[in-house]
Design an enzyme around this catalytic site. Sequence first.
Site, mmCIF file in Angstrom:
data_model
loop_
_atom_site.group_PDB
_atom_site.id
_atom_site.type_symbol
_atom_site.label_atom_id
_atom_site.label_comp_id
_atom_site.label_asym_id
_atom_site.label_seq_id
_atom_site.Cartn_x
_atom_site.Cartn_y
_atom_site.Cartn_z
ATOM 1 N N CYS A 1 36.506 32.643 46.692
ATOM 2 C CA CYS A 1 35.114 33.131 46.229
ATOM 3 C C CYS A 1 33.876 32.578 47.258
ATOM 4 O O CYS A 1 33.789 31.672 47.320
ATOM 5 C CB CYS A 1 34.680 32.784 44.681
ATOM 6 S SG CYS A 1 33.134 33.334 44.236
ATOM 7 N N GLY B 1 44.157 42.842 48.186
ATOM 8 C CA GLY B 1 43.068 43.434 48.987
ATOM 9 C C GLY B 1 43.350 44.912 49.214
ATOM 10 O O GLY B 1 44.215 45.064 49.892
ATOM 11 N N ARG C 1 40.074 46.136 42.140
ATOM 12 C CA ARG C 1 39.171 47.026 41.906
ATOM 13 C C ARG C 1 39.897 48.262 41.296
ATOM 14 O O ARG C 1 39.393 49.123 40.300
ATOM 15 C CB ARG C 1 38.170 47.108 42.920
ATOM 16 C CG ARG C 1 37.453 46.333 43.112
ATOM 17 C CD ARG C 1 36.714 46.299 44.466
ATOM 18 N NE ARG C 1 37.361 45.726 45.353
ATOM 19 C CZ ARG C 1 37.121 45.717 46.662
ATOM 20 N NH1 ARG C 1 35.762 45.811 47.095
ATOM 21 N NH2 ARG C 1 37.922 45.038 47.703
HETATM 22 C C1 LIG Z 1 33.737 42.528 40.316
HETATM 23 C C2 LIG Z 1 34.487 41.279 40.809
HETATM 24 C C3 LIG Z 1 34.593 40.012 40.593
HETATM 25 C C4 LIG Z 1 35.555 39.102 41.283
HETATM 26 N N1 LIG Z 1 35.684 37.864 40.713
HETATM 27 C C5 LIG Z 1 36.584 37.104 41.298
HETATM 28 C C6 LIG Z 1 36.975 36.017 40.832
HETATM 29 O O1 LIG Z 1 36.463 35.402 39.833
HETATM 30 N N2 LIG Z 1 38.055 35.226 41.300
HETATM 31 C C7 LIG Z 1 38.472 35.625 42.338
HETATM 32 O O2 LIG Z 1 39.451 34.882 42.947
HETATM 33 N N3 LIG Z 1 38.317 36.616 42.974
HETATM 34 C C8 LIG Z 1 37.338 37.435 42.556
HETATM 35 N N4 LIG Z 1 37.019 38.951 43.006
HETATM 36 C C9 LIG Z 1 37.952 39.329 44.092
HETATM 37 C C10 LIG Z 1 39.203 40.000 43.595
HETATM 38 O O3 LIG Z 1 40.026 39.026 42.814
HETATM 39 C C11 LIG Z 1 39.890 40.561 44.734
HETATM 40 O O4 LIG Z 1 40.356 39.379 45.599
HETATM 41 C C12 LIG Z 1 39.235 41.390 45.605
HETATM 42 O O5 LIG Z 1 38.537 42.451 44.776
HETATM 43 C C13 LIG Z 1 40.191 42.177 46.471
HETATM 44 O O6 LIG Z 1 41.178 42.982 45.810
HETATM 45 P P1 LIG Z 1 40.896 44.729 45.689
HETATM 46 O O7 LIG Z 1 40.677 45.132 46.789
HETATM 47 O O8 LIG Z 1 42.376 45.038 44.819
HETATM 48 O O9 LIG Z 1 39.914 44.872 44.495
HETATM 49 C C14 LIG Z 1 36.375 39.497 42.230
HETATM 50 C C15 LIG Z 1 36.263 41.037 42.593
HETATM 51 C C16 LIG Z 1 35.234 41.917 42.174
HETATM 52 C C17 LIG Z 1 35.263 43.122 42.343
#
Ligand SMILES: Cc1cc2nc3c(=O)[nH]c(=O)nc-3n(C[C@H](O)[C@H](O)[C@H](O)COP(=O)(O)O)c2cc1C
Length: 334
Positions: A96, A208, A230
């Site tokens: 994060c 990702g 997402r």
């Molecule tokens: C609204 C939101 C909140 C997130 N909060 C966290 C979190 O608390 N901890 C974490 O490790 N990643 C967090 N992420 C990142 C996601 O876990 C993930 O790594 C990132 O969205 C990429 O994956 P995706 O492309 O499948 O969405 C967050 C992402 C979004 C969109």
Amino acid sequence: MMLYQAHRFAIAPMMEWTDRHCRFFHRRLTRRALVYTEMITAAAVLRGDRARLLAYDPAEHPVAVQLGGSEPAALAEAARICADLGYDEVNLNVGCPSDRVQEGRFGACLMAEPVLVGDCVAAMKARVNVPVTVKCRLGVDDQDPEEALDAMADAVVAAHGDALIVHARKAWLEGLSPRENRDVPPLDYDRVYRLKQRYPALAVVLNGGIGALAEACSQLDRVDGVMMGRAAYREPWRLLDVDPLLFGEPRPATSTRAAAEAMIPYIEREIAASVRLYAIVRHMLGLFHAVPGARAFRRHLAEEAVKPDAGIDTFCTALAKLVGGARDMGDMAA
Ligand SMILES: Cc1cc2nc3c(=O)[nH]c(=O)nc-3n(C[C@H](O)[C@H](O)[C@H](O)COP(=O)(O)O)c2cc1C
């Protein structure tokens, strides 16, 4: 190749999104996906409103808690509390990039401190019997991802961590907002494949940009698991095919509509416990895909479910806007 079956498919931890209502809802769509809490700091677990922060429904299993922190003793104690509450895994956030998190010296800035991450994992492992995992980035700022990710993997392996989940892009701690840090730095899946080749005994989970389950399936030739964020949240209908496509098991509901109906007793129970309807149904707005009436369902909830006295009738009226009864739209049909 499969070391840790639990991770074959996971739904990412997402602040403000993957709360207990969201996880309960996702569980109506897949029995097998591993679901994650939002990040909770070790300090909040130790000193905050623990009962509220860590509450979950037994039906959510398998459910992992994600902790934020960088102090081994505090993380170990927080991990123990979570494991005692029955969480199936404890995950450490090393990804994060928000300013608040950097001030606390945790999250993505820990990419620069792999030895400390190893100490944290070792301390947690010493206190719990459930798996302890790390979710990280390829690197931060001007780090070389080849070195930074291997250094992180070395530390996790030495501490007997159970899996490394890699959000396959760097994070820029200066200059990009957390949201930009999820889109702007380019994805590099090859770097994650090289990691898996170099550490065959470590469970490596790719995260990702995965948008469809077919994509998730094809990644499993090269990594042990896939984590979807997402796309799972915004298009939850995709989750209905997780069990058949990734685990060879039947779906838990015959259709997205049946999954929505399966939420009714839960919604009634939670409303009776003073939860607002919208706090639950906000996670369900994207459930219906290519189903006639989906837009009317969404609009009704967006307009009516926010009202303070909205109850189960509001939800049932929204469901009644769907045309044609049960439909079976998931990735396989799409
Ligand atoms: C609204 C939101 C909140 C997130 N909060 C966290 C979190 O608390 N901890 C974490 O490790 N990643 C967090 N992420 C990142 C996601 O876990 C993930 O790594 C990132 O969205 C990429 O994956 P995706 O492309 O499948 O969405 C967050 C992402 C979004 C969109």
